[in-house]
Motif scaffolding. Structure first.
Motif, PDB file in Angstrom:
ATOM      1  N   GLN A 179       0.808  -1.210   0.000  1.00 42.03           N
ATOM      2  CA  GLN A 179       0.000   0.000   0.000  1.00 42.03           C
ATOM      3  C   GLN A 179       0.849   1.271   0.000  1.00 42.03           C
ATOM      4  N   GLY A 180       2.163   1.114   0.016  1.00 42.29           N
ATOM      5  CA  GLY A 180       3.045   2.268  -0.032  1.00 42.29           C
ATOM      6  C   GLY A 180       3.164   2.998   1.283  1.00 42.29           C
ATOM      7  N   MET A 181       2.853   2.321   2.389  1.00 43.10           N
ATOM      8  CA  MET A 181       2.900   2.968   3.691  1.00 43.10           C
ATOM      9  C   MET A 181       4.267   2.817   4.341  1.00 43.10           C
ATOM     10  N   GLY A 182       4.738   3.879   4.963  1.00 42.54           N
ATOM     11  CA  GLY A 182       5.955   3.806   5.739  1.00 42.54           C
ATOM     12  C   GLY A 182       5.678   3.081   7.043  1.00 42.54           C
ATOM     13  N   VAL A 183       6.632   2.285   7.495  1.00 41.43           N
ATOM     14  CA  VAL A 183       6.484   1.518   8.730  1.00 41.43           C
ATOM     15  C   VAL A 183       7.600   1.914   9.696  1.00 41.43           C
ATOM     16  N   VAL A 184       7.212   2.566  10.772  1.00 40.91           N
ATOM     17  CA  VAL A 184       8.168   2.967  11.809  1.00 40.91           C
ATOM     18  C   VAL A 184       7.929   2.085  13.030  1.00 40.91           C
ATOM     19  N   ILE A 185       8.993   1.523  13.548  1.00 40.94           N
ATOM     20  CA  ILE A 185       8.892   0.578  14.658  1.00 40.94           C
ATOM     21  C   ILE A 185       9.312   1.244  15.967  1.00 40.94           C
ATOM     22  N   ARG A 186       8.496   1.051  16.999  1.00 38.11           N
ATOM     23  CA  ARG A 186       8.863   1.509  18.340  1.00 38.11           C
ATOM     24  C   ARG A 186       8.857   0.302  19.284  1.00 38.11           C
ATOM     25  N   SER A 187       9.243   0.520  20.527  1.00 38.64           N
ATOM     26  CA  SER A 187       9.312  -0.528  21.553  1.00 38.64           C
ATOM     27  C   SER A 187      10.264  -1.646  21.171  1.00 38.64           C
ATOM     28  N   VAL A 188      11.301  -1.307  20.424  1.00 42.88           N
ATOM     29  CA  VAL A 188      12.283  -2.308  19.998  1.00 42.88           C
ATOM     30  C   VAL A 188      12.930  -2.979  21.201  1.00 42.88           C
ATOM     31  N   LEU A 189      13.174  -2.196  22.253  1.00 39.29           N
ATOM     32  CA  LEU A 189      13.800  -2.738  23.461  1.00 39.29           C
ATOM     33  C   LEU A 189      12.803  -2.871  24.606  1.00 39.29           C
ATOM     34  N   LEU A 190      11.504  -2.749  24.320  1.00 37.18           N
ATOM     35  CA  LEU A 190      10.456  -2.884  25.344  1.00 37.18           C
ATOM     36  C   LEU A 190      10.759  -2.018  26.572  1.00 37.18           C
ATOM     37  N   LYS A 191      10.954  -0.714  26.315  1.00 39.04           N
ATOM     38  CA  LYS A 191      11.256   0.253  27.379  1.00 39.04           C
ATOM     39  C   LYS A 191      12.489  -0.133  28.198  1.00 39.04           C
ATOM     40  N   GLY A 192      13.404  -0.840  27.576  1.00 42.72           N
ATOM     41  CA  GLY A 192      14.637  -1.232  28.264  1.00 42.72           C
ATOM     42  C   GLY A 192      14.635  -2.655  28.757  1.00 42.72           C
ATOM     43  N   LEU A 193      13.515  -3.359  28.605  1.00 41.01           N
ATOM     44  CA  LEU A 193      13.434  -4.740  29.069  1.00 41.01           C
ATOM     45  C   LEU A 193      14.422  -5.627  28.310  1.00 41.01           C
ATOM     46  N   VAL A 221       8.538 -13.959  31.926  1.00 41.94           N
ATOM     47  CA  VAL A 221       9.179 -12.987  31.040  1.00 41.94           C
ATOM     48  C   VAL A 221      10.691 -13.041  31.229  1.00 41.94           C
ATOM     49  N   ALA A 222      11.136 -13.050  32.475  1.00 45.59           N
ATOM     50  CA  ALA A 222      12.566 -13.103  32.770  1.00 45.59           C
ATOM     51  C   ALA A 222      13.199 -14.378  32.199  1.00 45.59           C
ATOM     52  N   GLN A 223      12.485 -15.487  32.335  1.00 46.90           N
ATOM     53  CA  GLN A 223      12.999 -16.752  31.820  1.00 46.90           C
ATOM     54  C   GLN A 223      13.098 -16.715  30.298  1.00 46.90           C
ATOM     55  N   HIS A 224      12.111 -16.083  29.670  1.00 54.78           N
ATOM     56  CA  HIS A 224      12.126 -15.994  28.208  1.00 54.78           C
ATOM     57  C   HIS A 224      13.302 -15.144  27.735  1.00 54.78           C
ATOM     58  N   ILE A 225      13.537 -14.041  28.415  1.00 54.37           N
ATOM     59  CA  ILE A 225      14.663 -13.179  28.046  1.00 54.37           C
ATOM     60  C   ILE A 225      15.982 -13.919  28.236  1.00 54.37           C
ATOM     61  N   ALA A 226      16.089 -14.669  29.332  1.00 61.51           N
ATOM     62  CA  ALA A 226      17.313 -15.437  29.588  1.00 61.51           C
ATOM     63  C   ALA A 226      17.550 -16.488  28.501  1.00 61.51           C
ATOM     64  N   ALA A 227      16.458 -16.971  27.905  1.00 59.99           N
ATOM     65  CA  ALA A 227      16.569 -18.006  26.879  1.00 59.99           C
ATOM     66  C   ALA A 227      17.154 -17.487  25.568  1.00 59.99           C
ATOM     67  N   TYR A 228      17.316 -16.178  25.445  1.00 59.16           N
ATOM     68  CA  TYR A 228      17.963 -15.632  24.257  1.00 59.16           C
ATOM     69  C   TYR A 228      19.489 -15.782  24.333  1.00 59.16           C
ATOM     70  N   ALA A 229      20.009 -16.202  25.475  1.00 58.91           N
ATOM     71  CA  ALA A 229      21.452 -16.279  25.673  1.00 58.91           C
ATOM     72  C   ALA A 229      22.177 -17.115  24.611  1.00 58.91           C
ATOM     73  N   PRO A 230      21.692 -18.324  24.270  1.00 56.05           N
ATOM     74  CA  PRO A 230      22.395 -19.101  23.238  1.00 56.05           C
ATOM     75  C   PRO A 230      22.438 -18.384  21.886  1.00 56.05           C
ATOM     76  N   LEU A 231      21.362 -17.696  21.528  1.00 52.87           N
ATOM     77  CA  LEU A 231      21.331 -16.965  20.266  1.00 52.87           C
ATOM     78  C   LEU A 231      22.294 -15.780  20.316  1.00 52.87           C
ATOM     79  N   MET A 232      22.358 -15.131  21.472  1.00 55.20           N
ATOM     80  CA  MET A 232      23.293 -14.026  21.638  1.00 55.20           C
ATOM     81  C   MET A 232      24.733 -14.521  21.502  1.00 55.20           C
ATOM     82  N   GLU A 233      25.011 -15.662  22.123  1.00 55.42           N
ATOM     83  CA  GLU A 233      26.368 -16.210  22.071  1.00 55.42           C
ATOM     84  C   GLU A 233      26.742 -16.620  20.651  1.00 55.42           C
ATOM     85  N   ALA A 234      25.799 -17.267  19.972  1.00 54.05           N
ATOM     86  CA  ALA A 234      26.077 -17.742  18.613  1.00 54.05           C
ATOM     87  C   ALA A 234      26.288 -16.577  17.643  1.00 54.05           C
ATOM     88  N   SER A 235      25.525 -15.513  17.820  1.00 52.65           N
ATOM     89  CA  SER A 235      25.614 -14.365  16.915  1.00 52.65           C
ATOM     90  C   SER A 235      26.689 -13.373  17.330  1.00 52.65           C
TER      91      SER A 235
END
Length: 318
Positions: free
Chosen positions: A201-215, A230-244
């Protein structure tokens, strides 16, 4: 700093947009008092440094305290170099009803005049509805007011800030809007189903809350027991962080920028070190396809729960 097209508006914006809410009022995890805000002279220096480093897109709102005035002071001599997006005042009355069409027109006019005065400019590049719900989005009178200001050249483009995919769908269905600003991040990926259609549709897409207010940063390491999942889910990103080889805020930002339909990613910045980190993140290599796919499959299972306003009301955010 790379530039991307803001939909079909003819405007080009930096991949990273500078979110100014935290410069204008207490906002985000651990920020509760005005005394914690950056002093005005330092805030102006921060804004000017961002522009010098290639950031040309700045997001503000009537509701963001003194942030519009700070932008005005920072860029009054460099107006042609910046793209400024602001949002009009909230339109609902105290009882949550909408005023008459005449009163709405007066409220929008007053809000725009106040924004122009604070920003020390004769026009706004992008004027958005703030927290547009479905009734407001579909209100033909409101849309006509925005379109008229666009015809007059007081604004260059129109947009809506939404919360839910249903509201974003309403923006698309009602037509006539140029840009939509939506919350989207590693944990809450609901809006992604609409990205391709928004692009069509030709609409611009601006993204906010990328860091969930710092979460999704170092600020979100110690959470209330009610937010255990929520805390457990965030902690589960650790392997992806390490790999990347990426820290969490870098991973979160690069993930969103990996969507080609995204025009710009809003990053709330209130310290020079946060600006440097954001600039380094955007300037670095894109997220590898394999890590992107892993991130796409790592959304939080109950995104409706990710309502930080409700968390604050419950006393879960400190």
């Amino acid at each position: 700093m790379k530039k991307r097209k803001l939909g079909s508006t003819g405007i080009e914006v930096s991949e990273m947009a500078f979110g100014t809410v935290a410069l204008g009022l207490p906002y985000g995890l651990g920020i509760e008092h005005e005394s914690q805000l950056l002093p005005e002279d330092q805030a102006i220096q921060l804004l000017q440094t961002a522009l010098d480093q290639g950031v040309n897109f700045f997001d503000t709102a009537r509701q963001y305290g003194k942030s519009e005035a700070l932008l005005g002071r920072a860029f009054r001599q460099r107006r042609q170099e910046v793209i400024i997006a602001t949002k009009c005042t909230h339109l609902r009355r105290g009882d949550h009803t909408l005023p008459s069409e005449k009163a709405l027109a007066a409220a929008i006019e007053r809000s725009l005049e106040e924004s122009l005065d604070a920003l020390q400019t004769g026009y706004v590049d992008l004027l958005m509805l703030h927290d547009g719900d479905e009734e407001i989005i579909r209100h033909s009178g409101i849309k006509k007011i925005f379109e008229q200001y666009k015809k007059e050249g007081v604004i260059r483009a129109t947009g809506v800030s939404t919360y839910t995919p249903r509201e974003t769908r309403a923006v698309m269905d009602s037509g006539g809007w140029d840009v939509v600003q939506v919350p989207f991040n590693l944990m809450d990926q609901r809006q992604a189903v609409l990205f391709e259609e928004l692009e069509q549709q030709g609409m611009g897409v601006v993204i906010r809350s990328v860091l969930l207010k710092g979460l999704l940063s170092e600020r979100g390491q110690e959470l209330h027991p009610a937010l255990k999942e929520v805390a457990q889910h965030i902690a589960a990103y650790a392997p992806l962080m390490e790999a990347s080889g990426l820290r969490l805020p870098q991973l979160a930002t690069k993930f969103v920028l990996s969507f080609p339909q995204v025009s710009s990613v809003l990053v709330g910045i209130d310290r020079m070190e946060y600006l440097r980190e954001a600039l380094d993140t955007v300037a670095g290599k894109a997220l590898e396809p394999e890590f992107f796919e892993q991130a796409r499959n790592a959304a939080f299972k109950d995104p409706d729960f990710l309502n930080l306003h409700n968390w604050s009301v419950q006393g879960w955010l400190k």
